[in-house]
Design an enzyme around this catalytic site. Structure first.
Site: not given
Ligand code: GTP
Ligand code: MN
Ligand code: MN
Length: 603
Positions: A76, A215, A217, A224, A244, A266, A268, A291, A383, A414
């Site tokens: 993204r 690609y 998102g 998204k 999310h 993202s 995490c 997600d 992915r 995180r």
């Protein structure tokens, strides 16, 4: 389900919108995607023939494909993502903004003739089961067959959706081009794209326009762009939440079921937690989503949730038997891999799938991989795209249009320091504060000091379609409404990533996270004791068997250590972050921060 939708500007008719865009983009032909397996099969076959994707060896990975992106189109592009609201302050300080008419004019220039020599695919899609009260529709126009194949796995597409739209259902137009027209006789590349990229959202008219990238998102606009950025605006106006979040069901040894939604930024751990195999015997986790979750106050006064997607677009590296065996089992076949490495036997590989790399790999760029190069064989953001129904832990009723009642919401990040393994929020308002202050360290925090924090409120920083301060306010309002009906879920904060002074993870994570989940469920059931701390309630001594998880007494203590000086330094950083929202910030968020300072003993 939420009240009737708020009125918006009338949408053009589907046919007028397509005609306008055919005239502007000048595709060679228009193909309607009907949602049939036969059409998808034919498309994938054509892509293989044209050299756009590689068919994997069916003996190892039946009906699966590898796509390699352009090396400059691998993730993204947040710097090229815009919220084009009429007023800049409605996009807020955390979004890029462009004036809508100026943006449209610039895009019209870019889109003129952009599909010459290519096919325009018309892709009607539904987020949520077709016909569900919470479900919403869209139509994507795209010149990328890869996007069509990905969307066909990630969402419900085709004639069933078209019928609803033809019958008058509202829909979101989503226009996409890779921005690489072909002149007569010009040879195509495997992954056409354009160095100029724009991912634009028009919240007032609920439109999406994306240019230049194929690609994830950037291009799979249902995900998204629609299900978070545009849907968050719809949700604000209609009284629900587009988040999310992963969504799971946990069943305790007595057979009681609980439903939990969790927001982690993202990379995490959402996909991992959604597919948890609990280390605690007798506890079963079923996956509902990994997600995105849409949540709405139901007629029973509780918050009900659906996963609006139909597939997983998961990070490949780090997905292995020891960390996420459920994901590995999900990927047995019927999967599109993007930017992973190719084995000589026609199967795929990525870092973390197995402990050692097989011989003779072709890397994600399509070149022989040299282990000594220090470069990864699979791109770090490579992915897999696979249907949710193929996941061994998927709940049998995962696509029930009525959704599931939410018992708890978890926020995670995180964090090397300061945030305990698990904390229970004091109440909804405190929970909203925990969500609003989610962060990750840019650099690891040294003892007693604070690393630079990357703020990612509600894990929605790149995905909120309007002013984040208003979004906090909306969350507070939803809580007020649920309180009236007695349906407020409990709120928790978790952190699997706390580190010791020596830089080691203090908590083994993955399957052992099931012990934390069990404590949360026992709290909801009123069966587990907790101790009060300045940051919230934590497990009372003896309520989590950490020794069985291989954690020492000293490490367990460290996982919950309250460092007042470091927490007060973080409170200063939070203040500075909240200042960005000015007067628009709800009073309750400042009040929560003041309360935290007070509990930390600040005079
Ligand atoms: P997006 O799909 O980009 O939104 O990310 P995600 O939140 O789904 O992240 P994902 O589950 O793919 O995990 C990202 C990384 O975190 C992987 O490298 C995982 O191995 C790692 N991870 C997940 N859970 C844990 C955990 O409990 N402990 C530790 N140490 N690492 C974890
Ligand atoms: Mn995500
Ligand atoms: Mn994920």
């Amino acid at each position: 389900m939420a009240a009737s939708p708020a009125p918006v500007a009338p949408v053009r008719s589907l046919d007028d919108w397509i005609d306008e865009n055919v005239e502007l983009l000048q595709p060679d032909r228009v193909v309607w995607i009907d949602g049939s397996r036969a059409q998808l099969d034919a498309l994938l076959h054509e892509m293989v023939e044209e050299g756009r994707i590689i068919r994997l060896n069916p003996e190892h990975r039946p009906y699966s494909f590898l796509a390699r992106s352009d090396p400059d189109d691998v993730a993204r592009v947040e710097a090229r993502t815009f919220i084009c609201s009429e007023q800049e302050h409605d996009a807020g300080p955390t979004n890029n903004w462009r004036e809508p008419e100026a943006m449209r004019a610039e895009l019209r220039g870019l889109f003129a003739g952009a599909m010459r020599g290519r096919t325009m695919y018309v892709l009607p899609f539904s987020m949520g089961p077709v016909g569900g009260a919470l479900s919403r529709y869209g139509v994507q126009l795209t010149d990328s067959a890869y996007v069509v194949a990905s969307m066909s796995i990630m969402t419900r597409v085709g004639d069933a959706v078209l019928d609803r739209i033809r019958a008058g259902a509202r829909w979101v137009p989503a226009l996409h081009s890779v921005g690489a027209p072909l002149e007569p006789g010009q040879e195509d590349v495997a992954w056409p794209s354009n160095p100029v990229k724009y991912i634009c959202h028009f919240p007032e008219t609920r439109e999406i326009i994306s240019f230049g990238s194929a690609y994830g998102g950037n291009a799979i606009l249902a995900k998204k762009s629609f299900a978070l950025r545009i849907a968050s605006v719809m949700a604000r106006d209609e009284g629900w939440l587009a988040e999310h979040m992963l969504l799971l069901r946990v069943t305790d040894p007595r057979g009681r079921r609980f439903h939990i939604a969790a927001a982690f930024p993202s990379a995490c751990g959402k996909t991992n937690f959604a597919m948890l195999r609990s280390a605690l015997p007798g506890w079963e986790v079923e996956t509902l989503g990994d997600d995105i979750t849409w949540l709405a106050p139901g007629s029973d006064g509780r918050l009900r949730a659906i996963n609006p997607e139909a597939g997983f677009f998961g990070v490949a590296p780090g997905t292995g038997r020891d960390t996420n065996p459920t994901a590995v089992d999900t990927l047995w076949g019927n999967t599109i891999f993007t930017n992973v490495a190719l084995r000589p036997d026609g199967d795929v590989w990525w870092e973390g799938l197995t402990a050692t790399a097989p011989e003779g790999l072709i890397d994600w760029r399509g070149e022989p991989w040299d282990a000594a190069s220090g470069r990864p064989a699979a791109h770090p953001n490579s992915r897999f795209t696979v249907a949710a129904s193929q996941c061994p832990s998927i709940a049998a009723d995962w696509d029930d249009p009525n959704g599931v009642p939410i018992d708890a919401i978890i926020f995670g990040g995180r964090r090397a320091g300061n945030v305990p393994l698990v904390v229970e929020a004091r109440d909804w308002e405190h929970g909203v504060f925990l969500g609003a202050t989610i962060a990750s360290e840019r650099t690891a925090a040294a003892e007693g000091t604070l690393g630079e924090l990357r703020r990612d409120p509600f894990a929605m920083l790149p995905f909120c379609g309007y002013n984040m301060a208003d979004y906090f306010g909306h969350w507070l309002e939803v809580g007020t409404r649920l309180r009236r009906t007695g349906g407020v879920p409990a709120v928790y904060q978790v952190n699997w990533f706390r580190k010791g002074a020596d830089g080691r993870w203090l908590w083994p994570g993955f399957g052992e996270n099931g012990r934390v989940l069990a404590w949360i469920v026992e709290r909801i059931a009123g069966e587990a004791p907790a101790s009060d701390t300045p940051v919230g309630k934590v497990p009372a001594v003896g309520t989590i068997d950490y020794r069985a998880a291989g954690v020492s007494d000293a490490d367990w203590e460290e996982l919950f250590r309250i460092d007042e000086a470091a927490l007060l330094a973080e409170a200063d950083d939070t203040d500075a972050f909240l200042d960005r929202f000015g007067d628009r910030l709800p009073e309750a968020i400042r009040r929560q921060l003041a309360g935290l300072r007070e509990r930390l003993g600040e005079r």
